[in-house]
Design a protein around this motif. Sequence first.
Motif, PDB file in Angstrom:
ATOM      1  N   TYR A  58       3.288  -9.476   4.788  1.00 55.71           N
ATOM      2  CA  TYR A  58       4.215  -8.357   4.920  1.00 55.71           C
ATOM      3  C   TYR A  58       3.451  -7.101   5.346  1.00 55.71           C
ATOM      4  O   TYR A  58       3.872  -6.385   6.240  1.00 55.71           O
ATOM      5  CB  TYR A  58       4.951  -8.124   3.598  1.00 55.71           C
ATOM      6  N   VAL A  59       2.313  -6.875   4.706  1.00 54.28           N
ATOM      7  CA  VAL A  59       1.484  -5.715   5.063  1.00 54.28           C
ATOM      8  C   VAL A  59       0.988  -5.844   6.499  1.00 54.28           C
ATOM      9  O   VAL A  59       0.956  -4.864   7.242  1.00 54.28           O
ATOM     10  CB  VAL A  59       0.317  -5.552   4.058  1.00 54.28           C
ATOM     11  N   GLU A  62       3.692  -4.767   8.759  1.00 56.69           N
ATOM     12  CA  GLU A  62       3.794  -3.301   8.782  1.00 56.69           C
ATOM     13  C   GLU A  62       2.689  -2.695   9.639  1.00 56.69           C
ATOM     14  O   GLU A  62       2.932  -1.754  10.400  1.00 56.69           O
ATOM     15  CB  GLU A  62       3.727  -2.736   7.364  1.00 56.69           C
ATOM     16  N   LYS A  63       1.486  -3.233   9.539  1.00 56.21           N
ATOM     17  CA  LYS A  63       0.378  -2.736  10.353  1.00 56.21           C
ATOM     18  C   LYS A  63       0.646  -2.949  11.840  1.00 56.21           C
ATOM     19  O   LYS A  63       0.184  -2.181  12.673  1.00 56.21           O
ATOM     20  CB  LYS A  63      -0.930  -3.439   9.968  1.00 56.21           C
ATOM     21  N   TRP A  66       6.043  -2.919  12.375  1.00 60.56           N
ATOM     22  CA  TRP A  66       7.362  -3.168  11.808  1.00 60.56           C
ATOM     23  C   TRP A  66       7.603  -2.222  10.638  1.00 60.56           C
ATOM     24  O   TRP A  66       6.724  -2.001   9.826  1.00 60.56           O
ATOM     25  CB  TRP A  66       7.472  -4.614  11.319  1.00 60.56           C
ATOM     26  N   THR A  67       8.809  -1.679  10.546  1.00 62.94           N
ATOM     27  CA  THR A  67       9.146  -0.804   9.424  1.00 62.94           C
ATOM     28  C   THR A  67       9.783  -1.624   8.311  1.00 62.94           C
ATOM     29  O   THR A  67      10.265  -2.736   8.539  1.00 62.94           O
ATOM     30  CB  THR A  67      10.148   0.289   9.849  1.00 62.94           C
ATOM     31  N   GLU A  68       9.790  -1.054   7.133  1.00 61.89           N
ATOM     32  CA  GLU A  68      10.411  -1.734   5.994  1.00 61.89           C
ATOM     33  C   GLU A  68      11.891  -1.996   6.266  1.00 61.89           C
ATOM     34  O   GLU A  68      12.417  -3.050   5.929  1.00 61.89           O
ATOM     35  CB  GLU A  68      10.241  -0.896   4.729  1.00 61.89           C
ATOM     36  N   LEU A  71      12.209  -4.990   8.669  1.00 66.08           N
ATOM     37  CA  LEU A  71      11.887  -6.241   7.986  1.00 66.08           C
ATOM     38  C   LEU A  71      12.994  -6.622   6.999  1.00 66.08           C
ATOM     39  O   LEU A  71      13.381  -7.792   6.906  1.00 66.08           O
ATOM     40  CB  LEU A  71      10.538  -6.127   7.279  1.00 66.08           C
ATOM     41  N   PRO A  78      10.656  -6.294   0.746  1.00 70.36           N
ATOM     42  CA  PRO A  78       9.300  -5.849   0.391  1.00 70.36           C
ATOM     43  C   PRO A  78       8.728  -6.734  -0.709  1.00 70.36           C
ATOM     44  O   PRO A  78       9.467  -7.186  -1.589  1.00 70.36           O
ATOM     45  CB  PRO A  78       9.510  -4.418  -0.115  1.00 70.36           C
ATOM     46  N   ARG A  82       1.994  -5.797  -4.005  1.00 71.36           N
ATOM     47  CA  ARG A  82       1.208  -5.546  -2.802  1.00 71.36           C
ATOM     48  C   ARG A  82      -0.146  -6.213  -2.973  1.00 71.36           C
ATOM     49  O   ARG A  82      -0.639  -6.374  -4.088  1.00 71.36           O
ATOM     50  CB  ARG A  82       1.006  -4.041  -2.585  1.00 71.36           C
ATOM     51  N   THR A  91       1.701   8.707   4.817  1.00 73.03           N
ATOM     52  CA  THR A  91       1.981   9.230   6.144  1.00 73.03           C
ATOM     53  C   THR A  91       2.088  10.740   6.082  1.00 73.03           C
ATOM     54  O   THR A  91       2.571  11.316   5.116  1.00 73.03           O
ATOM     55  CB  THR A  91       3.286   8.641   6.712  1.00 73.03           C
TER      56      THR A  91
END
Length: 135
Positions: A58-59, A62-63, A66-68, A71, A78, A82, A91
């Motif tokens: 998932y991380v 995002e890297k 892709w935004t939460e 997804l 989410p 993590r 950010t």
Amino acid sequence: MCGMTTPSEDPTTAFLRRAEEINQQRMKAVEPLAELVARRNHLRQQLDALEETYGRQYVEAEKAGWTEEELTAMEAEPPVRRPRGRPAKKTGRKTTQKAAASPSGPSTSTGTVPGQQTRTEATNNGANPADAGTR
């Protein structure tokens, strides 16, 4: 023969035999539960391992940009946990050595708060010097 004693059986032995019979009935009732508990624990271990891998992937998504929200719209919720390692960057709060050393950074020599102008800066920018520092 349940609950009955034989002529050669003393009362203590008869009591213990009866208790054992009752316990055997109870054990039969709990055997399916024991199997399910073992299976459930095994599935929980598998889920824990899957959650760890899911969190890493998932991380990575995002890297890759892709935004939460994107997804989640694709049913990729989410992760519960993590991955271990460095915490995610906040950010809008990127501070680098270059930014800290830039002339627009905080001025410690004059003691001004970032975003304030000195009277000289206000005069040079065409503002009223009396308004300097009152943003």
